[in-house]
Design an enzyme around this catalytic site. Structure first.
Site, mmCIF file in Angstrom:
data_model
loop_
_atom_site.group_PDB
_atom_site.id
_atom_site.type_symbol
_atom_site.label_atom_id
_atom_site.label_comp_id
_atom_site.label_asym_id
_atom_site.label_seq_id
_atom_site.Cartn_x
_atom_site.Cartn_y
_atom_site.Cartn_z
ATOM 1 N N ASP A 4 0.863 -1.182 0.000
ATOM 2 C CA ASP A 4 0.000 0.000 0.000
ATOM 3 C C ASP A 4 0.898 1.231 0.000
ATOM 4 O OD1 ASP A 4 -2.297 1.814 0.457
ATOM 5 O OD2 ASP A 4 -3.351 -0.039 0.924
ATOM 6 N N HIS A 54 -3.144 2.946 -4.511
ATOM 7 C CA HIS A 54 -2.522 2.465 -3.263
ATOM 8 C C HIS A 54 -1.083 1.974 -3.498
ATOM 9 C CE1 HIS A 54 -5.990 2.663 -0.495
ATOM 10 N NE2 HIS A 54 -6.731 2.373 -1.545
ATOM 11 N N GLU A 79 -10.129 2.228 -5.100
ATOM 12 C CA GLU A 79 -9.877 3.637 -4.775
ATOM 13 C C GLU A 79 -8.743 4.246 -5.599
ATOM 14 O OE1 GLU A 79 -11.272 3.717 -0.142
ATOM 15 O OE2 GLU A 79 -9.227 3.028 -0.494
HETATM 16 C C1 ACM Z 1 -11.032 -0.963 0.637
HETATM 17 O O1 ACM Z 1 -11.543 -0.921 1.766
HETATM 18 N N1 ACM Z 1 -10.478 0.126 0.112
HETATM 19 C C2 ACM Z 1 -11.035 -2.179 -0.153
#
Ligand code: ACM
Length: 640
Positions: free
Chosen positions: A203, A277, A355
């Site tokens: 991440d 991420h 995201e």
């Molecule tokens: C997530 O909670 N962004 C998968």
């Protein structure tokens, strides 16, 4: 009337087995498919003989059982291949029992001895887990305990899981957790028959797995600056602050973890979260970015890097994405995935996809050229182009491709499995297209959320009460159940700084998940579950596993009376609690006023303190709620 009914049904049942109304000794979580209690107990003798096969897969089954039967009890425990005198027999069926499948078992406890039968070692392991839960809670202790009557009630149990995928996700990127800590997490999850550990390995805050030939991922990408407080709003680190917080797993560590998990019948699902991420990867290899200046970026330490004020996807303040228009990115991912595929035997690799901010892509000439070349109409289609190429890479390594439900946007890759987190609808859409789905919606399965009111919990932006977690039903009516391969709860660790807190966030909500994914839907019952959870908490105390006592805390609901005064209602998640309160700043106990109905605070009161009791025993924490906060909530102005 009720009594007569109970008596009558006891008489009826006694034809099958002797019925005792008291089944309170049996508090197994997750609740088994069928439990038939009979009279009497099995008492653990001074010398315990375990009969078991010698297959490699039986090693840990026997080791675990031996340890539990010996360590707390001080009993001598030995094993024998085939002993007529065995106290506990673990038997692999010679003819397959189709009812119990690969993971199910039959457990029989009689005064003479214990027999567990299964088709495969996994079933015996789960049978042993159930057996341990039948003994007194002290059986969980890591040291000898004196003066315990080591007995288990006589019972016949038939049990098997509802779903094959019973997962927990552990985010080891936001905070690094050592190999030993992950092993501990596995030890804890198998108690409740969970069998998939999803490791969120990469991440913005850290890349946690050694990849040979890409040394910067772990030399640079695994380290940030230690900060405590509210993650997301830390002051950006300056150059004098040491970047020595973090860590990673070597490939040998991963092999050991995989082996450790395998011996406990757990599959590890690796997640490499791309294209969003990905700041740790971008900082390690800046030419994976579409954006000039990425070489000045740093691995995130919890400072703000996204603007969420417009909703999802966020507007990135630094470009934390891999560039979908850069061939080097696919070469990089091929290299990473070759090694990940070799290290993790599980059939799936999770490639994230959630995201992903698109604002830097929108400005990128390379992305614009890609769109023209490939006829991509918008940024969702750009991500979909990326995901489809990624799926091919994953499949070229002999693995199945899985991603968060954002991978549906712009067109789902042909064979992708979907992990549905933004509610259930992504999973429903994928299942309708005949893709495999794991349900792990925020609404029921996010373990990073608060478990009681924000005034007593470590702060995070959302709440998931145990009672809500227990309502999780992974198969919506509208889909063909065969596409829902299971359910999972996710522990994100932005605000989880250590292992004790990881335990606190996981239990007892992890038990709610376990019951959802293991037990038959018809067996679920909130009040029954609460009673069993209370017993389990005693066991966790013995095992020194931390858990949240939040189910005992009150729920505050506020509104305005007709004349605009603050009206406070107090409820509890679980039955059988009394609530005592004060408005005079002192700490209430059970000699204070007992809550019986809505409260209007005295005119100048500043604090409402509340505590819950079970009979004479305080069980909830002291909740000190400022009246000002309640007024803000009533007016919709609270931050909580
Ligand atoms: C997530 O909670 N962004 C998968």
């Amino acid at each position: 009337m009720k009594k007569t009914l109970v008596l009558l049904s006891c008489c009826f049942l006694s034809a099958v087995s002797f019925c005792q109304a008291d089944t309170s000794e049996i508090a197994v979580v997750p609740i088994p498919v069928s439990v038939s209690k009979s009279t009497g107990h099995f008492s653990l003798p001074q010398k315990v003989v375990i009969e078991a096969g010698t297959q490699p897969e039986m090693k840990q089954v026997v080791a675990f059982l031996k340890d539990r039967m010996a360590t707390p009890t001080g009993r001598q425990v030995s094993t024998a291949g085939n002993a007529s005198t065995a106290t506990i027999r673990l038997v692999l069926n010679k003819t397959t029992d189709n009812v119990i499948g690969k993971e199910g078992y039959h457990l029989s406890v009689t005064p003479k001895g214990i027999v567990i039968k299964a088709n495969a070692p996994a079933g015996l392991y789960y049978g042993v887990q159930t057996l341990v839960q039948l003994f007194p809670k002290e059986i969980e202790s890591a040291t000898a305990v004196a003066n315990v009557n080591w007995q288990a009630p006589c019972v016949e149990i038939t049990d098997y899981p509802r779903f094959g995928w019973r997962g927990l996700m552990f985010d080891v990127s936001r905070h690094f957790f050592t190999k030993k800590e992950v092993e501990k997490y596995i030890d804890d999850m198998v108690r409740y028959k969970l069998n998939v550990l999803h490791l969120h390995l990469t991440d913005d805050e850290g890349w946690r797995i050694e990849i040979k030939g890409l040394p910067n991922l772990t030399k640079v990408g695994a380290w940030n600056v230690k900060k405590v407080g509210y993650f997301g709003s830390f002051t950006p680190p300056d150059s004098t602050e040491p970047r020595d917080y973090g860590g990673f797993y070597t490939q040998d560590d991963i092999k050991e973890l995989v082996q450790y998990a395998k011996e406990r019948f757990v599959n590890i699902l690796p997640e490499i979260d791309v294209p969003g991420h990905s700041l740790a990867a971008v900082v390690s290899y800046p030419d994976l970015s579409c954006t000039q200046g990425a070489d000045k970026y740093h691995v995130r330490s919890g400072e703000s890097i996204m603007d969420w004020s417009h909703g999802a996807p966020p507007i990135a303040l630094v470009d934390n994405t891999l560039c979908p228009a850069n061939e080097k990115v696919y070469v990089f991912l091929d290299k990473v995935l070759t090694q990940v595929a070799q290290l993790f035997p599980f059939q799936y690799i999770h490639m994230g996809g959630d995201e992903c901010p698109k604002n830097f892509w929108e400005k990128s000439d390379a992305v614009k050229a890609l769109m023209q070349k490939e006829g991509l109409k918008n940024m969702e289609e750009v991500q979909s182009y990326f995901e489809k190429r990624l799926e091919k890479i994953v499949e070229s390594k002999g693995k199945k491709f899985m991603g968060w439900d954002e991978i549906l946007e712009g067109g789902l890759a042909p064979d992708a499995a979907v992990m549905s987190w933004r509610g259930m609808q992504g999973g429903v859409a994928a299942a309708k297209m005949h893709h495999d789905v794991v349900m792990s919606p925020t609404t029921f399965a996010y373990l990073d959320y608060m478990q009681a009111d924000a005034i007593v919990e470590p702060h995070i932006y959302a709440t998931l009460l145990l009672s809500k977690a227990y309502q999780f039903e992974p198969v919506p009516d509208s889909v063909d159940a065969k596409y829902i391969i299971g359910g999972q709860a996710n522990l994100w660790t932005e605000q989880v700084y250590n292992m004790r807190q990881a335990e606190y966030m996981t239990w007892p909500r992890g038990m709610a998940l376990a019951e959802t994914v293991w037990s038959p839907k018809a067996k679920k019952n909130w009040n029954g579950f609460v009673g069993r959870v209370e017993k389990q908490l005693g066991r966790l105390d013995e095992a020194e596993i931390k858990y949240a006592p939040s189910m005992y805390d009150p729920i505050f609901t506020v509104s305005r009376t007709a004349d605009k005064q603050l009206k406070i209602e107090l409820t509890t998640q679980i039955p059988g609690l009394d609530i005592y309160y004060s408005f005079d700043n002192s700490y209430p106990d059970r000699f204070y006023p007992k809550y019986t109905g809505p409260l209007v605070p005295p005119k100048d009161a500043v604090m409402l303190r509340v505590i819950t009791y079970k009979g004479k025993k305080p069980v909830g924490r002291m909740n000190s709620m400022p009246i000002e906060e309640l007024n803000k909530r009533a007016d919709g102005k609270s931050q909580e």
